[in-house]
Design an enzyme around this catalytic site. Structure first.
Site, PDB file in Angstrom:
ATOM      1  N   THR A   1       0.773  -1.206  -0.011  1.00 32.48           N
ATOM      2  CA  THR A   1      -0.067  -0.226   0.004  1.00 32.48           C
ATOM      3  C   THR A   1       0.976   1.098  -0.120  1.00 32.48           C
ATOM      4  O   THR A   1       1.999   1.403   0.291  1.00 32.48           O
ATOM      5  CB  THR A   1      -0.971  -0.037   1.040  1.00 32.48           C
ATOM      6  OG1 THR A   1      -1.582  -1.100   1.161  1.00 32.48           O
ATOM      7  CG2 THR A   1      -2.022   1.144   1.196  1.00 32.48           C
TER       8      THR A   1
ATOM      9  N   ASP B   1      -9.144  -9.404   0.942  1.00 29.66           N
ATOM     10  CA  ASP B   1      -9.640  -8.551   1.887  1.00 29.66           C
ATOM     11  C   ASP B   1     -11.113  -8.811   2.567  1.00 29.66           C
ATOM     12  O   ASP B   1     -11.357  -8.455   3.455  1.00 29.66           O
ATOM     13  CB  ASP B   1      -9.516  -7.073   1.581  1.00 29.66           C
ATOM     14  CG  ASP B   1      -8.056  -6.439   2.237  1.00 29.66           C
ATOM     15  OD1 ASP B   1      -7.479  -7.275   2.466  1.00 29.66           O
ATOM     16  OD2 ASP B   1      -7.896  -5.227   1.838  1.00 29.66           O
TER      17      ASP B   1
ATOM     18  N   VAL C   1      -2.560  -2.122  -3.977  1.00 29.97           N
ATOM     19  CA  VAL C   1      -3.082  -3.322  -4.817  1.00 29.97           C
ATOM     20  C   VAL C   1      -3.138  -4.386  -3.747  1.00 29.97           C
ATOM     21  O   VAL C   1      -2.996  -5.575  -4.415  1.00 29.97           O
ATOM     22  CB  VAL C   1      -2.085  -3.436  -5.751  1.00 29.97           C
ATOM     23  CG1 VAL C   1      -2.228  -2.731  -6.865  1.00 29.97           C
ATOM     24  CG2 VAL C   1      -0.680  -3.580  -5.149  1.00 29.97           C
ATOM     25  N   ASN C   2      -2.984  -4.163  -2.408  1.00 26.74           N
ATOM     26  CA  ASN C   2      -2.998  -5.091  -1.405  1.00 26.74           C
ATOM     27  C   ASN C   2      -1.733  -5.777  -1.113  1.00 26.74           C
ATOM     28  O   ASN C   2      -0.809  -4.729  -0.536  1.00 26.74           O
ATOM     29  CB  ASN C   2      -4.091  -6.381  -1.740  1.00 26.74           C
ATOM     30  CG  ASN C   2      -4.422  -7.175  -0.192  1.00 26.74           C
ATOM     31  OD1 ASN C   2      -4.543  -6.498   0.813  1.00 26.74           O
ATOM     32  ND2 ASN C   2      -4.910  -8.099  -0.339  1.00 26.74           N
TER      33      ASN C   2
ATOM     34  N   SER D   1     -11.672  -2.511   4.357  1.00 25.05           N
ATOM     35  CA  SER D   1     -10.092  -1.997   4.190  1.00 25.05           C
ATOM     36  C   SER D   1      -9.983  -1.295   5.816  1.00 25.05           C
ATOM     37  O   SER D   1     -10.746  -0.809   6.307  1.00 25.05           O
ATOM     38  CB  SER D   1     -10.167  -0.890   3.204  1.00 25.05           C
ATOM     39  OG  SER D   1      -8.819  -0.517   3.255  1.00 25.05           O
ATOM     40  N   SER D   2      -8.658  -1.487   6.095  1.00 24.20           N
ATOM     41  CA  SER D   2      -8.067  -0.708   6.973  1.00 24.20           C
ATOM     42  C   SER D   2      -7.439   0.556   6.755  1.00 24.20           C
ATOM     43  O   SER D   2      -6.752   1.539   7.564  1.00 24.20           O
ATOM     44  CB  SER D   2      -6.981  -1.736   7.680  1.00 24.20           C
ATOM     45  OG  SER D   2      -7.480  -2.511   8.043  1.00 24.20           O
TER      46      SER D   2
ATOM     47  N   GLY E   1       0.379  -0.354   5.693  1.00 23.81           N
ATOM     48  CA  GLY E   1       0.720  -1.260   6.598  1.00 23.81           C
ATOM     49  C   GLY E   1      -0.200  -2.339   7.092  1.00 23.81           C
ATOM     50  O   GLY E   1      -0.081  -2.963   8.187  1.00 23.81           O
ATOM     51  N   GLY E   2      -1.274  -2.526   6.249  1.00 24.05           N
ATOM     52  CA  GLY E   2      -2.019  -3.600   6.253  1.00 24.05           C
ATOM     53  C   GLY E   2      -2.865  -3.580   7.818  1.00 24.05           C
ATOM     54  O   GLY E   2      -3.380  -2.203   7.804  1.00 24.05           O
TER      55      GLY E   2
END
Length: 598
Positions: free
Chosen positions: A399, A441, A418-419, A470-471, A490-491
């Site tokens: 990200t 996700d 793009v994950n 999403s985060s 950072g997911g």
């Protein structure tokens, strides 16, 4: 474009009232008294009140994860563009030079402040599940999750949103045509850029998957090897795709020959896209979430981001404590317990608001937070297994985020992705970009963690046309003395990275100190505090473990925080760019006297 809800109309002013004559005479007496008092005021007061804080910074600043992207944005500002035009340049350039993190084959969230209207808007350019997607499409014959298919290859790709977002910015908020805003990225794609250490590290991790796709291998693995750092990279196909968007807008991408090429390439590789999927894609404008904490207004991302709701839960819980004055261990304990509860609620309740009636009002309510706070022991950890919730991987720095503030006071916070690094590792030949693997996700199966260790439930289940949770948490922080734009990749750790940065800014830290500060994180499951080296003193770690916490201190780091902060009183403009990838990111401002961190 869809709009989630109409704007609120302004309230009419109250009708004028007749003033009684006696009241008028009283007003005259008051005026005479005030005149006498003014004559008695000391001479020092006669100079008038202190100068009010400026309404706009008067100069511009950009912080992004790559120097090429920051330079592209500054070039567009110099050509007369505003923050929104600069955002197009930064976004398109990041997709070129940082393909492991974002690009035209992915999506993102764009948080905007339009200075002339005093309006905040959230642009949801999140990817959508194909219309042929099904709830159990990633389960094997035994009903178990097949994670490989949700991560690698064509089936993992949702319908991209970023190309639509670029046109949306230009059409509704920018001053320049797309051809000018995209020009720096087009030029760089043809002239070439140098392969960097972050590119190399992420590509090595995904080499096997990339090598399995001819289009990706041709673009990123010349001669079958990871390019050496410093190798000149060019991408003619990417330049042509951007020129198509500049010439025909989003329609050139989502309809016609290019769309047919994308669909044919995805289906040949085993995917389920259709031309209808692309033709029906639209960005959605939504109302941002607004929070208040310690005298600051926080404007942040609503669902399908879980970030804003989680921030609200955490900050509302913390508002019941004088946590800023506590010793490090006690402060970390309260932060951890608040994080634990926010991430539990994320798993249970949140999803695409166009499909799920998430209880956002409840989750962001101070009363709800008070109930959660009552369950926190001041000296003991609460095991996640004792919280009612979902039954039951380390995050990579994928990200990308950038922050922009222009001279007029327009603000842009964009997190795009793009994950996983290099997405699904698939490039349709002739397009020049990777596709995402955002289908991972979704909650593939209740209680089964995704690539970032996050669990989910039915609210985030796969459905045709649905956007995955999403985060990503692009955020504005506004106070009487300070305005800041911030966000990070950072997911699962994005939310806590933004949280700790916001708290640091409230504590008076400058933008670069906030970007560099070590971080810690808890996400409900797995039940442990993960901490970068230096985030918690050794005595605090021991105290937390004595309270019952499991603390994992690691030399690995996460996030790539990008901050722009403006001091409204002094006029100082700061940029903070994360030093975790040295020499890659860049912050820059348009005036020499502004604080510039690189």
């Amino acid at each position: 474009m869809h709009r989630a809800r109409p704007g609120l109309a302004g309230k009419p002013r109250a009708a004028a009232r007749q003033v009684p004559r006696t009241a008028a005479r009283g007003g005259c007496r008051v005026k005479r008294l005030l005149l006498i008092l003014l004559l008695l005021v000391p001479a020092a007061w006669a100079e008038g009140p202190a100068r009010p804080a400026a309404a706009a910074p008067g100069r511009s600043a950009i912080a992004s994860a790559n120097a090429h992207a920051t330079d592209a944005g500054m070039e567009v500002l110099a050509r007369g563009g505003n923050a929104f035009d600069a955002a197009i340049a930064v976004s398109a350039t990041l997709g070129l030079v940082e393909p492991e993190s974002s690009g035209l084959g992915g999506g993102g969230f764009l948080l905007l402040h339009v200075a002339k209207d005093g309006r905040d808007v959230f642009v949801d350019a999140r990817e959508r599940a194909p219309l042929a997607a099904t709830r159990d499409m990633f389960l094997d014959g035994n009903g178990e999750a097949d994670r490989r298919r949700s991560v690698d290859g064509a089936l993992a790709a949702a319908i991209p949103g970023l190309p639509a977002a670029l046109e949306h910015l230009a059409r509704h908020y920018g001053r320049l045509p797309l051809s000018q805003s995209l020009a720096p990225a087009i030029r760089l794609a043809r002239e070439g850029w140098r392969f960097g250490p972050k590119n190399a590290a992420m590509l090595a991790w995904r080499k096997e998957a990339l090598a399995g796709d001819p289009g990706a291998a041709a673009l990123f693995l010349p001669d079958g090897r990871v390019p050496e750092v410093g190798t000149l990279m060019r991408n003619e196909d990417y330049a042509r795709t951007l020129e198509l968007i500049a010439r025909e807008g989003a329609a050139g991408f989502y309809r016609g020959p290019f769309a047919r090429r994308l669909v044919a390439g995805v289906r040949k590789a085993g995917g389920i896209w259709s031309e209808r999927d692309l033709a029906e894609y639209r960005v959605v404008e939504r109302e941002p979430l607004r929070l208040h904490h310690r005298g600051y207004e926080i404007v942040t991302a609503p669902p399908p981001s879980s970030g804003g709701v989680a921030l609200a839960t955490i900050l509302n819980i913390l508002s019941g404590y004088d946590y800023a004055a506590l010793p490090p261990a006690e402060r970390a304990h309260l932060l951890t317990e608040a994080m634990r509860r926010a991430y539990r609620d994320r798993a249970l309740y949140l999803g695409d608001p166009d499909f799920v009636q998430a209880p956002v009002a409840m989750l962001t309510s101070p009363d709800y937070a008070a109930g959660l706070r009552a369950g926190i022991h001041p000296r003991r950890a609460t095991p996640s297994a004792l919280l009612p919730g979902v039954d039951a991987a380390p995050a990579r720095p994928d990200t990308s985020h950038f922050s922009i503030m222009d001279a007029e006071g327009n603000l842009v916070a964009v997190t795009q992705t793009v994950n996983l690094p290099f997405g699904n590792a698939l490039v349709v030949p002739g397009t020049g970009f990777l596709l995402n693997n955002e289908m991972d996700d979704f909650s593939v199966k209740p209680g089964v963690p995704n690539a970032f260790g996050l669990v989910g439930d039915d609210a985030n289940a796969i459905a045709p046309g649905k956007r995955p949770l999403s985060s990503m948490t692009p955020t504005f922080l506004r106070g009487d003395d300070r305005v800041a734009v911030l966000g990070s990749p950072g997911g699962s750790r994005i939310i806590t990275t933004v949280l700790l940065a916001a708290l640091g800014l409230m504590d008076g830290q400058d933008a670069q100190a906030v970007a560099a500060a070590p971080r810690f994180h808890h996400q409900y499951l797995p039940d442990r505090i993960q901490a970068e080296s230096g985030a918690l003193p050794a005595e605090a770690v021991a105290a937390l473990e004595a309270m019952g916490h499991t603390v994992e201190v690691t030399d690995r780091s996460w996030g790539n925080l990008q901050v722009v902060a403006w001091d409204r009183g002094s006029g100082e403009l700061q940029t903070g760019t994360d030093p975790r990838w040295q020499g890659v990111g860049k912050g820059a401002a348009t005036a020499e006297e502004a604080s510039i961190y690189r």
